[in-house]
Write a protein that holds these residues in place. Structure first.
Motif, PDB file in Angstrom:
ATOM      1  N   THR A   1       0.810  -1.214   0.000  1.00 46.64           N
ATOM      2  CA  THR A   1       0.000   0.000   0.000  1.00 46.64           C
ATOM      3  C   THR A   1       0.845   1.267   0.000  1.00 46.64           C
ATOM      4  O   THR A   1       0.547   2.235  -0.704  1.00 46.64           O
ATOM      5  N   GLN A   2       1.938   1.272   0.786  1.00 44.65           N
ATOM      6  CA  GLN A   2       2.730   2.491   0.900  1.00 44.65           C
ATOM      7  C   GLN A   2       3.490   2.835  -0.377  1.00 44.65           C
ATOM      8  O   GLN A   2       3.973   3.958  -0.539  1.00 44.65           O
ATOM      9  N   CYS A   3       3.605   1.872  -1.304  1.00 35.35           N
ATOM     10  CA  CYS A   3       4.309   2.122  -2.565  1.00 35.35           C
ATOM     11  C   CYS A   3       3.385   2.646  -3.661  1.00 35.35           C
ATOM     12  O   CYS A   3       3.868   3.152  -4.684  1.00 35.35           O
ATOM     13  N   TRP A   4       2.087   2.516  -3.458  1.00 34.56           N
ATOM     14  CA  TRP A   4       1.135   2.827  -4.518  1.00 34.56           C
ATOM     15  C   TRP A   4       1.103   4.311  -4.891  1.00 34.56           C
ATOM     16  O   TRP A   4       1.055   4.646  -6.096  1.00 34.56           O
ATOM     17  N   PRO A   5       1.119   5.266  -3.967  1.00 35.44           N
ATOM     18  CA  PRO A   5       1.056   6.677  -4.381  1.00 35.44           C
ATOM     19  C   PRO A   5       2.155   7.065  -5.369  1.00 35.44           C
ATOM     20  O   PRO A   5       1.892   7.788  -6.343  1.00 35.44           O
ATOM     21  N   ALA A   6       3.378   6.593  -5.143  1.00 36.89           N
ATOM     22  CA  ALA A   6       4.479   6.941  -6.038  1.00 36.89           C
ATOM     23  C   ALA A   6       4.304   6.294  -7.405  1.00 36.89           C
ATOM     24  O   ALA A   6       4.497   6.945  -8.444  1.00 36.89           O
TER      25      ALA A   6
END
Length: 280
Positions: free
Chosen positions: A243-248
């Motif tokens: 999840t934490q990689c999705w915005p980038a």
């Protein structure tokens, strides 16, 4: 220079062609034996050898375009980029070609066929980081790849190798006045991975390379390509991506290049983070 439909078995009295390894919009790559190195006892005397394809062989500057690709490839010295060896001309046959390292493994498009659900993050993450490391370095060297897609990325025992800079360009080559590839000569881009601005006739850029790499990473994580979208159309998070990689990654996949407010190096940093333990 022109080339017959089938090249001779021996080029420049030295390279014996064995079989076709791959074909692209610009050329054909063969596996070849370097008979000179073989005669001196070199144990690894096989190389990959690239010739122009029939589409380009009749162009008056075709051999210069091939040299431009060689020069761009040679200028990038990175463990995750294919190594170019030499540019040569078979005078008798009037054939220009260049040689490069013979890579062993499988291209990512073949890997995706074998893994239709995508790769687990622990397998995908190192591949994504190697790809982004290679692109970040090429951009730092003033080189744009121009055609980032699974078929141009090889996975072997030593990790990833990015290859085929036939649609790329380098700052040094442009400054020297070497001709570049005119997209009007052929349908150069692969729509599934080409940035929308390229498909619309825009100039190649680092942001376009970023978009192609993001498409590859998305497909590796989802098992499916992002597909053609409108600028305001949402894209689901890949099932294998933390999840934490999705915005980038989502930012790198922006249809509007003005909204692609991230660099290859920044995407690499975002994907390099470790998952937080569930108990924190």
């Amino acid at each position: 220079m022109s080339t017959p439909p089938s090249p001779p078995n021996l080029l420049a009295g030295r390279y014996q062609l064995e079989r076709v390894l791959g074909t692209g919009g610009m050329g054909v790559v063969y596996r070849a034996r370097d008979l000179l190195h073989e005669a001196f006892g070199e144990p690894n005397a096989s190389v990959a050898l690239k010739l122009l394809g029939e589409t380009f062989c009749a162009c008056p500057d075709a051999h210069v375009l091939l040299y431009s690709e060689f020069a761009v490839t040679r200028s990038v010295q990175h463990p995750q980029v294919v190594r170019a060896f030499s540019f040569e001309v078979d005078i008798d046959q009037q054939l220009a070609f260049f040689t490069m390292e013979l890579m062993h493994g499988m291209t990512l498009d073949r890997l995706l066929v074998e893994c239709p659900e995508g790769l687990p993050w622990q397998e995908l993450q190192p591949l994504a980081l190697q790809l982004l490391d290679a692109l970040a370095y090429t951009h730092w060297q003033g080189v744009l790849h121009g055609d980032v897609k699974p078929a141009n990325i090889m996975l072997g025992e030593q990790g990833l190798r990015v290859f085929d800079f036939g649609l790329g360009q380098g700052a040094a080559q442009m400054a020297a006045g070497l001709p570049g590839l005119s997209r009007s000569r052929l349908n150069a881009w692969t729509p599934a991975y080409a940035a929308p601005e390229l498909m619309a006739g825009g100039a190649l850029s680092a942001s376009a390379d970023l978009y192609g790499a993001a498409c590859v990473i998305y497909e590796l994580a989802q098992g499916q390509r992002p597909g053609t979208r409108q600028p305001d159309q949402p894209l689901p998070r890949p099932r294998r991506l933390p999840t934490q990689c999705w915005p980038a990654l989502r930012t790198a996949l922006a249809v509007d290049p003005a909204c692609r407010s991230i660099t290859v190096a920044q995407l690499r940093e975002a994907l390099g983070t470790r998952r937080r333990p569930w108990f924190l």
